[in-house]
Write a protein that holds these residues in place. Structure first.
Motif, PDB file in Angstrom:
ATOM      1  N   SER A   1      37.829   3.609 -47.284  1.00  0.00           N
ATOM      2  CA  SER A   1      37.485   2.487 -46.396  1.00  0.00           C
ATOM      3  C   SER A   1      37.693   2.865 -44.934  1.00  0.00           C
ATOM      4  N   ILE A   2      38.793   3.569 -44.641  1.00  0.00           N
ATOM      5  CA  ILE A   2      39.068   3.939 -43.248  1.00  0.00           C
ATOM      6  C   ILE A   2      38.089   5.003 -42.769  1.00  0.00           C
ATOM      7  N   VAL A   3      37.672   5.891 -43.666  1.00  0.00           N
ATOM      8  CA  VAL A   3      36.660   6.891 -43.312  1.00  0.00           C
ATOM      9  C   VAL A   3      35.329   6.202 -43.021  1.00  0.00           C
ATOM     10  N   LEU A   4      34.971   5.236 -43.869  1.00  0.00           N
ATOM     11  CA  LEU A   4      33.726   4.485 -43.655  1.00  0.00           C
ATOM     12  C   LEU A   4      33.769   3.737 -42.328  1.00  0.00           C
ATOM     13  N   LEU A   5      34.907   3.118 -42.038  1.00  0.00           N
ATOM     14  CA  LEU A   5      35.071   2.438 -40.751  1.00  0.00           C
ATOM     15  C   LEU A   5      34.901   3.425 -39.601  1.00  0.00           C
ATOM     16  N   GLY A   6      35.503   4.607 -39.751  1.00  0.00           N
ATOM     17  CA  GLY A   6      35.401   5.618 -38.701  1.00  0.00           C
ATOM     18  C   GLY A   6      33.985   6.118 -38.499  1.00  0.00           C
ATOM     19  N   VAL A   7      33.239   6.272 -39.592  1.00  0.00           N
ATOM     20  CA  VAL A   7      31.842   6.716 -39.486  1.00  0.00           C
ATOM     21  C   VAL A   7      31.017   5.679 -38.729  1.00  0.00           C
ATOM     22  N   PHE A   8      31.205   4.399 -39.075  1.00  0.00           N
ATOM     23  CA  PHE A   8      30.498   3.343 -38.346  1.00  0.00           C
ATOM     24  C   PHE A   8      30.897   3.338 -36.880  1.00  0.00           C
ATOM     25  N   ASP A   9      32.181   3.598 -36.606  1.00  0.00           N
ATOM     26  CA  ASP A   9      32.646   3.637 -35.219  1.00  0.00           C
ATOM     27  C   ASP A   9      32.030   4.817 -34.476  1.00  0.00           C
ATOM     28  N   ASP A  10      31.926   5.974 -35.165  1.00  0.00           N
ATOM     29  CA  ASP A  10      31.301   7.145 -34.545  1.00  0.00           C
ATOM     30  C   ASP A  10      29.830   6.890 -34.229  1.00  0.00           C
ATOM     31  N   PHE A  11      29.163   6.128 -35.113  1.00  0.00           N
ATOM     32  CA  PHE A  11      27.745   5.820 -34.907  1.00  0.00           C
ATOM     33  C   PHE A  11      27.541   4.717 -33.869  1.00  0.00           C
ATOM     34  N   LEU A  12      28.316   3.630 -33.999  1.00  0.00           N
ATOM     35  CA  LEU A  12      28.013   2.402 -33.275  1.00  0.00           C
ATOM     36  C   LEU A  12      29.010   2.059 -32.173  1.00  0.00           C
ATOM     37  N   ASP A  13      30.122   2.787 -32.079  1.00  0.00           N
ATOM     38  CA  ASP A  13      31.164   2.500 -31.093  1.00  0.00           C
ATOM     39  C   ASP A  13      31.614   1.042 -31.223  1.00  0.00           C
ATOM     40  N   LEU A  14      32.251   0.730 -32.344  1.00  0.00           N
ATOM     41  CA  LEU A  14      32.663  -0.631 -32.670  1.00  0.00           C
ATOM     42  C   LEU A  14      33.671  -1.164 -31.651  1.00  0.00           C
ATOM     43  N   SER A  15      33.747  -2.491 -31.555  1.00  0.00           N
ATOM     44  CA  SER A  15      34.701  -3.109 -30.635  1.00  0.00           C
ATOM     45  C   SER A  15      36.132  -2.903 -31.137  1.00  0.00           C
ATOM     46  N   VAL A  16      37.080  -2.954 -30.220  1.00  0.00           N
ATOM     47  CA  VAL A  16      38.492  -2.791 -30.571  1.00  0.00           C
ATOM     48  C   VAL A  16      38.925  -3.873 -31.563  1.00  0.00           C
ATOM     49  N   LYS A  17      38.512  -5.121 -31.327  1.00  0.00           N
ATOM     50  CA  LYS A  17      38.907  -6.230 -32.203  1.00  0.00           C
ATOM     51  C   LYS A  17      38.429  -6.008 -33.632  1.00  0.00           C
ATOM     52  N   LEU A  18      37.193  -5.560 -33.792  1.00  0.00           N
ATOM     53  CA  LEU A  18      36.647  -5.328 -35.130  1.00  0.00           C
ATOM     54  C   LEU A  18      37.398  -4.201 -35.830  1.00  0.00           C
ATOM     55  N   ARG A  19      37.689  -3.127 -35.094  1.00  0.00           N
ATOM     56  CA  ARG A  19      38.438  -2.012 -35.676  1.00  0.00           C
ATOM     57  C   ARG A  19      39.828  -2.461 -36.129  1.00  0.00           C
ATOM     58  N   LEU A  20      40.507  -3.236 -35.279  1.00  0.00           N
ATOM     59  CA  LEU A  20      41.855  -3.689 -35.609  1.00  0.00           C
ATOM     60  C   LEU A  20      41.854  -4.629 -36.815  1.00  0.00           C
ATOM     61  N   CYS A  21      40.869  -5.503 -36.887  1.00  0.00           N
ATOM     62  CA  CYS A  21      40.774  -6.415 -38.043  1.00  0.00           C
ATOM     63  C   CYS A  21      40.577  -5.624 -39.330  1.00  0.00           C
ATOM     64  N   ALA A  22      39.687  -4.628 -39.285  1.00  0.00           N
ATOM     65  CA  ALA A  22      39.440  -3.803 -40.467  1.00  0.00           C
ATOM     66  C   ALA A  22      40.693  -3.018 -40.852  1.00  0.00           C
ATOM     67  N   GLN A  23      41.405  -2.508 -39.850  1.00  0.00           N
ATOM     68  CA  GLN A  23      42.642  -1.765 -40.125  1.00  0.00           C
ATOM     69  C   GLN A  23      43.711  -2.663 -40.737  1.00  0.00           C
ATOM     70  N   LEU A  24      43.763  -3.924 -40.311  1.00  0.00           N
ATOM     71  CA  LEU A  24      44.712  -4.876 -40.886  1.00  0.00           C
ATOM     72  C   LEU A  24      44.415  -5.122 -42.367  1.00  0.00           C
ATOM     73  N   VAL A  25      43.143  -5.279 -42.694  1.00  0.00           N
ATOM     74  CA  VAL A  25      42.755  -5.496 -44.086  1.00  0.00           C
ATOM     75  C   VAL A  25      43.121  -4.281 -44.934  1.00  0.00           C
ATOM     76  N   ILE A  26      42.820  -3.087 -44.418  1.00  0.00           N
ATOM     77  CA  ILE A  26      43.151  -1.857 -45.152  1.00  0.00           C
ATOM     78  C   ILE A  26      44.665  -1.727 -45.311  1.00  0.00           C
ATOM     79  N   GLY A  27      45.412  -2.095 -44.265  1.00  0.00           N
ATOM     80  CA  GLY A  27      46.871  -2.078 -44.355  1.00  0.00           C
ATOM     81  C   GLY A  27      47.388  -3.029 -45.421  1.00  0.00           C
TER      82      GLY A  27
END
Length: 359
Positions: free
Chosen positions: A80-106
């Motif tokens: 899940s974190i790799v998938l999030l990172g790939v989307f971030d590498d492609f789309l430069d996701l917002s900080v809030k979206l990244r943090l929310c996803a990291q919270l769910v993974i945590g």
């Protein structure tokens, strides 16, 4: 011993194969890092280090039968974190979206491990500090901190890989000596997955033509893996080291992130704003090459991890180890705060020496 050799060799080969397969694919689909702004590398570099590392580790764990049940959750969280990172590498996701996803993974990590930071150890000399369920939000903060610490420090070739390597080797030693043999294999599997990545990232293979970057997928995977293992090593019923020792294992990425975020907030800036104020940037401005900065920072991380390991096995009191760590962090923060004065002093000193040699 032979089984371990086969296990680690398999991880190395699988990661290497993944890199060879993914390099041309990355160019084809545009998963590359192009030079712009703060990024001053030459050419478009594939961002496939993290995907390759995860592929090597995941396939190895599946082939060898996933000896720990929680490895299924590790693969779920890691994927899940790799998938999030790939989307971030492609789309430069917002900080809030990244943090929310990291919270769910945590949260999934806590559920899968059935562990959280519920015991801080004997930090004040009056017995262990038990947090109960208050440890759950603290653990989520620790997950986000570890993920972003390695993500932020990934600024020069090899740095995130080498620093995580220091952490994984330290974890292997402490888990092995402390009796957590069944858990000590995962950090070494991660080390052998990192080696092929470092060979390409540091231009030791391909001489520029095969260069790859870790990408956000890789740096976040490393941070998640480190905090995963730190929690197992310090919070499980078979814990092999004290919670305070975990600070020393992740010392440089953690200190760098916290010091930089404090400095940004003092300036009224976002703590997640990208800049060129990290330790490696400072070394580069002092005139060191990227490789020299890598060696110095890795040596510093190794020294601090060694202090933590020695303190653990000499049973230096938790309070002493914590105070020593806070002293180190204070010195680090002060150095960053006055770095421009230090930099000017060093440059003037060098200029005077050059003038004396060449009057």
């Amino acid at each position: 011993m032979r089984e371990h050799f086969v296990l680690f060799s398999t991880t190395f080969v699988l990661t290497l194969l993944a890199i060879f397969i993914l390099i041309p694919l990355a160019h084809k689909i545009g998963l590359v890092d192009k030079p712009h702004g703060r990024k001053q590398h030459v050419g478009s570099i594939p961002l496939i280090g993290g995907i390759s590392i995860f592929s090597g580790v995941a396939i190895t764990l599946v082939i060898f039968g996933l000896p720990q049940d929680n490895h299924w959750y590790y693969l779920l969280c890691g994927g899940s974190i790799v998938l999030l990172g790939v989307f971030d590498d492609f789309l430069d996701l917002s900080v809030k979206l990244r943090l929310c996803a990291q919270l769910v993974i945590g949260a999934v990590m806590i559920y899968g491990l059935q562990l959280y930071v519920g015991n801080l150890g004997d930090l004040i000399g009056l017995g262990d500090i038990k947090l109960g369920y208050l440890g759950i939000p603290l653990t989520l903060i620790a997950v986000i901190a570890a993920i972003n610490a390695f993500n932020m420090i990934d600024g020069i070739d090899g740095l995130a890989g080498m620093l995580s390597g220091v952490s994984f080797v330290s974890l292997t030693l402490m888990m092995g000596i402390g009796g957590q043999l069944e858990h000590a294999l995962l950090p070494m599997v991660l080390v052998f997955a990192l080696i092929p990545y470092l060979l390409f990232n540091l231009d030791l293979i391909g001489k520029g033509k095969g260069k790859i970057f870790m990408g956000d997928a890789g740096s976040m995977l490393i941070g998640l893996s480190v905090i995963w293992l730190l929690i197992i090593g310090s919070q499980s019923s078979t814990a092999s080291f004290r919670p305070v020792t975990a600070l020393w294992i992740i010392a440089v990425p953690l200190m760098d992130m916290v010091a930089i975020m404090i400095r940004r907030m003092r300036k009224g800036q976002s703590p997640f704003m990208a800049d060129r104020e990290h330790l490696h940037h400072i070394f580069l401005r002092l005139g060191l090459t990227s490789r020299q900065a890598l060696v110095l920072i890795t040596s510093l991380a190794s020294m601090l991890a060694t202090i933590g390991i020695v303190g653990e096995y000499l049973m230096v009191p938790d309070l002493v180890m914590l105070l020593l760590f806070l002293v180190m962090f204070s010195l680090y923060s002060l150095s960053l705060q006055y770095i421009w004065r230090i930099t000017r002093f060093i440059k003037r000193y060098k200029a005077k020496n050059r003038a004396k040699k060449h009057p």
